[in-house]
Each structure stands twice: as structure tokens, then as C-alpha cells.
Design an enzyme around this catalytic site. Structure first.
Site, PDB file in Angstrom:
ATOM      1  N   PHE A 127       0.804  -1.221   0.000  1.00  0.00           N
ATOM      2  CA  PHE A 127       0.000   0.000   0.000  1.00  0.00           C
ATOM      3  C   PHE A 127       0.840   1.276   0.000  1.00  0.00           C
ATOM      4  CE2 PHE A 127      -3.319  -2.916   1.647  1.00  0.00           C
ATOM      5  CZ  PHE A 127      -4.294  -2.623   0.713  1.00  0.00           C
ATOM      6  N   ALA A 178      12.886   2.901   9.933  1.00  0.00           N
ATOM      7  CA  ALA A 178      11.969   4.018  10.210  1.00  0.00           C
ATOM      8  C   ALA A 178      11.768   4.242  11.705  1.00  0.00           C
ATOM      9  CB  ALA A 178      10.622   3.758   9.550  1.00  0.00           C
ATOM     10  N   LEU A 219       3.960   1.256   7.372  1.00  0.00           N
ATOM     11  CA  LEU A 219       4.955   0.249   7.738  1.00  0.00           C
ATOM     12  C   LEU A 219       4.255  -1.069   8.060  1.00  0.00           C
ATOM     13  CD1 LEU A 219       7.240   2.212  10.236  1.00  0.00           C
ATOM     14  CD2 LEU A 219       7.592   1.879   7.784  1.00  0.00           C
ATOM     15  N   TYR A 262      -7.959 -12.129  13.104  1.00  0.00           N
ATOM     16  CA  TYR A 262      -7.453 -10.769  12.851  1.00  0.00           C
ATOM     17  C   TYR A 262      -8.048  -9.729  13.812  1.00  0.00           C
ATOM     18  CZ  TYR A 262      -5.169  -7.030  10.339  1.00  0.00           C
ATOM     19  OH  TYR A 262      -4.359  -5.972  10.036  1.00  0.00           O
TER      20      TYR A 262
HETATM   21  P1  NAI Z   1       4.300  -4.484   2.780  1.00  0.00           P
HETATM   22  O1  NAI Z   1       5.102  -5.531   3.462  1.00  0.00           O
HETATM   23  O2  NAI Z   1       4.034  -4.635   1.331  1.00  0.00           O
HETATM   24  O3  NAI Z   1       5.029  -3.048   2.984  1.00  0.00           O
HETATM   25  C1  NAI Z   1       5.675  -2.721   4.179  1.00  0.00           C
HETATM   26  C2  NAI Z   1       6.611  -1.552   3.979  1.00  0.00           C
HETATM   27  O4  NAI Z   1       7.199  -1.205   5.236  1.00  0.00           O
HETATM   28  C3  NAI Z   1       7.789  -1.823   3.025  1.00  0.00           C
HETATM   29  O5  NAI Z   1       8.027  -0.653   2.275  1.00  0.00           O
HETATM   30  C4  NAI Z   1       8.958  -2.051   3.983  1.00  0.00           C
HETATM   31  O6  NAI Z   1      10.235  -1.737   3.438  1.00  0.00           O
HETATM   32  C5  NAI Z   1       8.595  -1.072   5.078  1.00  0.00           C
HETATM   33  N1  NAI Z   1       9.245  -1.357   6.356  1.00  0.00           N
HETATM   34  C6  NAI Z   1       9.098  -2.436   7.149  1.00  0.00           C
HETATM   35  N2  NAI Z   1       9.873  -2.305   8.262  1.00  0.00           N
HETATM   36  C7  NAI Z   1      10.501  -1.111   8.154  1.00  0.00           C
HETATM   37  C8  NAI Z   1      11.428  -0.412   8.971  1.00  0.00           C
HETATM   38  N3  NAI Z   1      11.846  -0.889  10.147  1.00  0.00           N
HETATM   39  N4  NAI Z   1      11.883   0.767   8.531  1.00  0.00           N
HETATM   40  C9  NAI Z   1      11.485   1.284   7.345  1.00  0.00           C
HETATM   41  N5  NAI Z   1      10.606   0.674   6.548  1.00  0.00           N
HETATM   42  C10 NAI Z   1      10.121  -0.510   6.945  1.00  0.00           C
HETATM   43  O7  NAI Z   1       2.967  -4.333   3.625  1.00  0.00           O
HETATM   44  P2  NAI Z   1       1.495  -3.787   3.320  1.00  0.00           P
HETATM   45  O8  NAI Z   1       0.591  -4.948   3.215  1.00  0.00           O
HETATM   46  O9  NAI Z   1       1.514  -2.766   2.266  1.00  0.00           O
HETATM   47  O10 NAI Z   1       1.136  -3.101   4.717  1.00  0.00           O
HETATM   48  C11 NAI Z   1       1.123  -1.709   4.919  1.00  0.00           C
HETATM   49  C12 NAI Z   1       0.011  -1.355   5.894  1.00  0.00           C
HETATM   50  O11 NAI Z   1      -1.248  -1.673   5.294  1.00  0.00           O
HETATM   51  C13 NAI Z   1       0.076  -2.127   7.217  1.00  0.00           C
HETATM   52  O12 NAI Z   1      -0.295  -1.254   8.258  1.00  0.00           O
HETATM   53  C14 NAI Z   1      -0.992  -3.183   7.028  1.00  0.00           C
HETATM   54  O13 NAI Z   1      -1.525  -3.628   8.251  1.00  0.00           O
HETATM   55  C15 NAI Z   1      -2.017  -2.401   6.238  1.00  0.00           C
HETATM   56  N6  NAI Z   1      -3.025  -3.215   5.551  1.00  0.00           N
HETATM   57  C16 NAI Z   1      -2.674  -4.277   4.755  1.00  0.00           C
HETATM   58  C17 NAI Z   1      -3.671  -5.066   4.172  1.00  0.00           C
HETATM   59  C18 NAI Z   1      -3.327  -6.232   3.289  1.00  0.00           C
HETATM   60  O14 NAI Z   1      -4.209  -7.041   3.007  1.00  0.00           O
HETATM   61  N7  NAI Z   1      -2.123  -6.339   2.804  1.00  0.00           N
HETATM   62  C19 NAI Z   1      -5.101  -4.767   4.369  1.00  0.00           C
HETATM   63  C20 NAI Z   1      -5.343  -3.594   5.150  1.00  0.00           C
HETATM   64  C21 NAI Z   1      -4.336  -2.875   5.742  1.00  0.00           C
HETATM   65 NA    NA Z   2       3.498  -0.485   2.309  1.00  0.00          NA
END
Ligand code: NAI
Ligand code: NA
Length: 398
Positions: A54, A114, A142, A238
Site C-alpha cells: 500500500f 523508520a 509500515l 485478525y
Molecule cells: P508491505 O510488506 O508490502 O510493505 C511494508 C513496507 O514497510 C515496506 O516498504 C517495507 O520496506 C517497510 N518497512 C518495514 N519495516 C521497516 C522499517 N523498520 N523501517 C522502514 N521501513 C520498513 O505491507 P502492506 O501490506 O503494504 O502493509 C502496509 C500497511 O497496510 C500495514 O499497516 C498493514 O496492516 C495495512 N493493511 C494491509 C492489508 C493487506 O491485506 N495487505 C489490508 C489492510 C491494511
Molecule cells: Na506499504
């Protein structure tokens, strides 16, 4: 070198850089065609978690859509080393930046933790140097399993578990193409606390405090964090589990941030997104049967969205329209997922799904395909039989 997918369970150990580039271009073209009724779009945006899922889609939507925003993206990714080609997010950063530059858009990548003070300082400097001193929007996206505790130097670790009960379910294994039984014991108090530390709102608040103290937020500055609620069927794993408690904490934090932003007329938001295949979500034990059924039903109904469709809809149709928020003032881009007709059909499929039938009952092909695409595989435009010039890739910097 020829690069092939290496999958271990639900983790990809390789990625294809040119497939990552194809993924970026596909998302860009979906944002270029967007229109917005409003001119009040953010022009200078900080994205925390910008390299995949996202966060990356937010960045692409805001940079290449009508906002034409200058962006600073923070992420934690690895480049090439003796251990391997590096992570997909590393190449996503590189090719986003390349495309942004070509389009005359300001873009800065900051690679680092971060949660650390050092990254905060780097971001402050980049906002001064590259964005003229302030941002109009902070996207908090994140997703991680660990967060360093600055006081002890140790890590808080999230545990994705139910609360108060054991839950039996199934998780996908992309390596073996199987649906495996999982039994999830209830979380301990410590696991609950640590998951809230890692995925709750504390760090979001601390970022906004930092940026606000440094006067790096513009008047009327907005911030948004992403959440998930989901239907009854997934609540045990969840919404009512450790992750859901962390999300509740995130929602409450929004109210604290709103108080903090009052003096600059700023605004904190939560967007509740739909369940999607990302690096983070395939890791949630017990969620896959639901994803498999949801993908099939939403595709059949022409309602399927990936991250970029969700973020385009968020910023170009939901964002300005405050009447579309729910009673808790949450922006609901999970509205199509939660439609009654969708959920009824999903439940009917789930009732039939077994480890033998999951691939036919659910959209396994589609879910696996999206998982592979997250890592740069399965793009029709890429010739995977071609040698990749590793030396040339090594010279690319995010
Ligand atoms: P993703 O794993 O694709 O992206 C995570 C991002 O965070 C990446 O850019 C990664 O490099 C960064 N990251 C992780 N640890 C880090 C750190 N210590 N320092 C700097 N950057 C760091 O995950 P996604 O799925 O996009 O999740 C993003 C948000 O969206 C989360 O809050 C998740 O709960 C929420 N979300 C996800 C859904 C899904 O179905 N995938 C549904 C609804 C919400
Ligand atoms: Na993301």
C-alpha cells in the site's frame, strides 16, 4: 545470470529486477489515467513504508496521478550482496525513482530503519533540501514483525495470534502449493503487548510529534495510516486477535494525533483497506482461505482491486468526500469487500474449501500469480529466459 523464483513457504528468496520495473510501470499507467474533482491535493508527501504494498501504491498514485506530488519514501530493503540479488522493494525504489525523474517529479528514497532517530534526522534533512521545508501529507504504511526498543536495544516482536482462544485454520504454502493446517494458540499478555508496540500507533504518533516539533508539517497537513477490519469470518484471527488490538490502538492514536495537529489545522486519518496479497499479508496465519475465496468472488463480480486501484480510489474519490466516512470517522475502502452479496458468496466457498479442493474452489492461481508478481515474476512483458546483467544492476542506486 537467469533469475528464477525461489520460494520458501510464503517468503520469496529471489526477485526479478525487470519484473519489479514492469510492476512499477503498470501501476504508473493506472494512476496516470486518474482524474480528480478537487485541486486541494497534497503536493509534498512523505511515505513511511514506500517500497511495497500500500505504501508504494500510495506513492505512485500521488506522484503520477493528478496530485503530481513530490515524494520522500522511507523503506527498509536490501540491495545485492553475496547472499543474493536483493529484495523486490530495493528495485521498486530504484525504478520508481527512475520513472519519477523522467517525468520531472521530485523523488527521494531513504533506506533505513523508520523506527530509528537517525532515519528521522535524514528525513528532516530531505524535507528541507528537496521539498522546500514542509510536507502536506504523511502516509504511514509500515508493516513489520519487529521494532527496536530504544531503551534496551532489544526488539519487540509481534505475534499474530488469536486472543483468549485457540483457532484452527489453514495457511497457504506457495512453495509446496498446499493448504496446511495451522493451530494457533491464544497470545500471551506479553505477545499482545509487543504486537501493539510493533503494529500499533505509538511510532506513528512519534513521527508526527517529531515532524511537528521541527516545523516540517504545512498548515492543513494530513496524515493517514492503513488498517484492516474484515468480515466476521476472519475476526478470530485478525480483528479480535493481536493484530486487531494493534489496529484498535492505531485508531485511538489517530485521535491523539488530531489533538497534536489542531494548531496547524491538520488532520489524522485511518483508511480501512481491503484484504490483498502483499508481502505482509501472506504471512498472517489462517488468512489465506479467506483471500482465496475473496479473490474469486470479487473477480467474478468485476470488483477486484489491487493496491494501486485501492490507493487511486482512496486519494481521488474518497479523500475529499468526508460524508463517505463511517460513524467512527474511518475512510472505508473495504466497502466492496464487505458488501453482503460478496460476503455471502465468500462464505459459501469457504464452507466447501478443503486442502484438496482449495485450488479449484478459491482463486489459487490468481493469488499465487499476485504473490509472484510482487517479486517481479509472471509479467508477460518480461522475457525470463534472458540473462540479467548483474554487474549493470549493481551500479543502480535507489
Ligand atoms: P508491505 O510488506 O508490502 O510493505 C511494508 C513496507 O514497510 C515496506 O516498504 C517495507 O520496506 C517497510 N518497512 C518495514 N519495516 C521497516 C522499517 N523498520 N523501517 C522502514 N521501513 C520498513 O505491507 P502492506 O501490506 O503494504 O502493509 C502496509 C500497511 O497496510 C500495514 O499497516 C498493514 O496492516 C495495512 N493493511 C494491509 C492489508 C493487506 O491485506 N495487505 C489490508 C489492510 C491494511
Ligand atoms: Na506499504
Amino acid at each position: 545470470m537467469i533469475i528464477l523464483p525461489q520460494i520458501q513457504g510464503v517468503v520469496a528468496r529471489s526477485c526479478h529486477p525487470f519484473g519489479c520495473q514492469a510492476a512499477i510501470s503498470e501501476q504508473i499507467s493506472k494512476s496516470l489515467s486518474q482524474q480528480s474533482a478537487s485541486d486541494a491535493l497534497p503536493k509534498r508527501v512523505l511515505i513511511l513504508g514506500a517500497s511495497s504494498g500500500f505504501g508504494l501504491a500510495s506513492r505512485i498514485a500521488l506522484a503520477f496521478g493528478p496530485a503530481k506530488a513530490a515524494t520522500i519514501g522511507v523503506s527498509f530493503e536490501r540491495g545485492m550482496s553475496e547472499k543474493g540479488i536483493g529484495s523486490a522493494g530495493w528495485y521498486n525504489n530504484i525504478f520508481f525513482h527512475e520513472a519519477a525523474e523522467k517525468a520531472g517529479l521530485i523523488s527521494t528514497n531513504i533506506l533505513g530503519d523508520a523506527f530509528s532517530a537517525e532515519t528521522r534526522e535524514q528525513v528532516a534533512k530531505a524535507i528541507e533540501q528537496d521539498l522546500g521545508g514542509q510536507v502536506d501529507l504523511v502516509v504511514y504504511s509500515l508493516a513489520t514483525g519487529i521494532r527496536p526498543n530504544p531503551e534496551t536495544g532489544e526488539f519487540w516482536r509481534s505475534a499474530i495470534r488469536p486472543v483468549g482462544e485457540t483457532v484452527e485454520g489453514y495457511s497457504v504454502n506457495f512453495e509446496k502449493n498446499s493448504l496446511d493446517k495451522v493451530s494457533l494458540p491464544p497470545a500471551t499478555e506479553q505477545e499482545i503487548d509487543e504486537t501493539v508496540k510493533v503494529m500499533g500507533g505509538e511510532d506513528w504518533l512519534s513521527w508526527i510529534q517529531f515532524l511537528s516539533e521541527r516545523n516540517l508539517l504545512s498548515t492543513g497537513c494530513e496524515t493517514v495510516a492503513y488498517s484492516y477490519i474484515g468480515p466476521e469470518h476472519t475476526h478470530a484471527i485478525y480483528h479480535k486477535g493481536t493484530l486487531g488490538l494493534a489496529k484498535t490502538h492505531l485508531h485511538n492514536t489517530r485521535d491523539d494525533i488530531n489533538v497534536l495537529l489542531e494548531n496547524i489545522e491538520g488532520n489524522a486519518n485511518i483508511a480501512v483497506c481491503k484484504a490483498l496479497v502483499t508481502k505482509a499479508s501472506v504471512f498472517i496465519p489462517g488468512l489465506t482461505p479467506y483471500l482465496l475465496a475473496l479473490y474469486r468472488v470479487m473477480k467474478e463480480k468485476g470488483l477486484h482491486e489491487g493496491c494501486i486501484e485501492q490507493m487511486n480510489r482512496l486519494f481521488y474519490s474518497k479523500w475529499q468526500n468526508h460524508t463517505e466516512r463511517d460513524e467512527e470517522n474511518l475512510i472505508r475502502i473495504d466497502d466492496w469487500e464487505l458488501r453482503d452479496d460478496v460476503q455471502q458468496e465468500v462464505n459459501a466457498l469457504l464452507a466447501e474449501m478443503t486442502p484438496d479442493s482449495f485450488a479449484e474452489i478459491g482463486d489459487y492461481k490468481g493469488v499465487l500469480g499476485e504473490f509472484l508478481q510482487l517479486n517481479g515474476f509472471e509479467f508477460p512483458s518480461v522475457d525470463y529466459t534472458q540473462e540479467v546483467d548483474i554487474e549493470a544492476l549493481k551500479t543502480l542506486r535507489p
